[in-house]
Motif scaffolding. Structure first.
Motif, short mmCIF file in Angstrom:
data_model
loop_
_atom_site.label_atom_id
_atom_site.label_comp_id
_atom_site.label_asym_id
_atom_site.label_seq_id
_atom_site.Cartn_x
_atom_site.Cartn_y
_atom_site.Cartn_z
N GLY A 49 8.00 25.94 -12.21
CA GLY A 49 6.38 25.93 -11.50
C GLY A 49 6.03 27.07 -10.74
N GLU A 50 5.64 26.91 -9.61
CA GLU A 50 5.09 27.70 -8.77
C GLU A 50 6.16 28.22 -7.67
N ALA A 51 7.46 27.70 -8.02
CA ALA A 51 8.73 27.80 -7.12
C ALA A 51 8.96 29.48 -7.06
N VAL A 52 8.89 30.08 -7.97
CA VAL A 52 9.43 31.45 -8.25
C VAL A 52 8.41 32.47 -7.12
N GLU A 53 7.05 32.11 -7.63
CA GLU A 53 5.99 32.97 -6.54
C GLU A 53 6.00 32.64 -5.21
N THR A 54 6.13 31.24 -4.71
CA THR A 54 6.28 30.98 -3.62
C THR A 54 7.54 31.22 -2.87
N THR A 55 8.72 31.39 -3.45
CA THR A 55 9.96 31.77 -3.04
C THR A 55 9.94 33.40 -2.81
N ALA A 56 9.19 34.16 -3.75
CA ALA A 56 9.00 35.40 -3.78
C ALA A 56 8.36 35.86 -2.50
N LEU A 57 7.24 35.35 -2.11
CA LEU A 57 6.21 35.34 -1.02
C LEU A 57 6.97 35.09 0.24
N ALA A 58 7.91 33.90 0.22
CA ALA A 58 8.58 33.54 1.40
C ALA A 58 9.71 34.64 1.74
N LEU A 59 10.29 35.18 0.82
CA LEU A 59 11.31 36.15 0.87
C LEU A 59 10.72 37.44 1.63
N GLN A 60 9.25 37.81 1.16
CA GLN A 60 8.57 39.16 1.57
C GLN A 60 8.37 38.81 3.09
N LEU A 61 7.96 37.60 3.58
CA LEU A 61 7.64 37.13 5.01
C LEU A 61 9.04 37.35 5.81
N HIS A 62 10.15 36.77 5.08
CA HIS A 62 11.52 36.72 5.77
C HIS A 62 11.81 38.27 6.40
N ARG A 63 11.58 39.32 5.24
CA ARG A 63 11.68 40.73 5.63
C ARG A 63 10.90 41.42 6.54
N TYR A 64 9.57 40.70 6.70
CA TYR A 64 8.42 41.10 7.53
C TYR A 64 9.09 40.53 8.84
#
Length: 102
Positions: free
Chosen positions: A43-58
């Motif tokens: 589902g949308e899990a990949v896109e949401t997770t990728a964005l969450a990981l970017q926010l984590h690095r931020y």
């Protein structure tokens, strides 16, 4: 999921280390395995997770206009990314007040 992410995990409960072998839901996942797990979920899990990981690095590195450590160059971009993730979860009046009707 166990066949894709095998192994024993150590968790800390009340200051005591416990070994967890059999679980119905994976709730403790190393950051390095999150995208792989999201791909298994689908589902949308990949896109949401990728964005969450970017926010984590931020979160750890702050704004990064040069994109050395994060793809998020400024606070406004981070706020937009946060609103995108939140919009998938909640659509109440508080969300609309903070993020608009995005």
């Amino acid at each position: 999921m166990k066949k894709h992410i095998p192994g024993v995990k150590m968790i800390s409960v009340g200051g005591e280390e416990l070994e967890v072998e059999e679980v119905d839901i994976i709730s403790i996942v190393p950051i390095s395995s999150m995208l792989r797990l999201a791909a298994l979920i689908g589902g949308e899990a990949v896109e949401t997770t990728a964005l969450a990981l970017q926010l984590h690095r931020y979160q750890h590195n702050g704004p990064d206009p040069e994109s050395y450590f994060s793809d998020i160059p400024d606070d406004k971009t981070a706020a937009t990314a946060i609103c995108r993730i939140v919009s998938k979860i909640v659509q109440d009046n508080y969300y609309k007040k903070i993020c608009g009707a995005a």
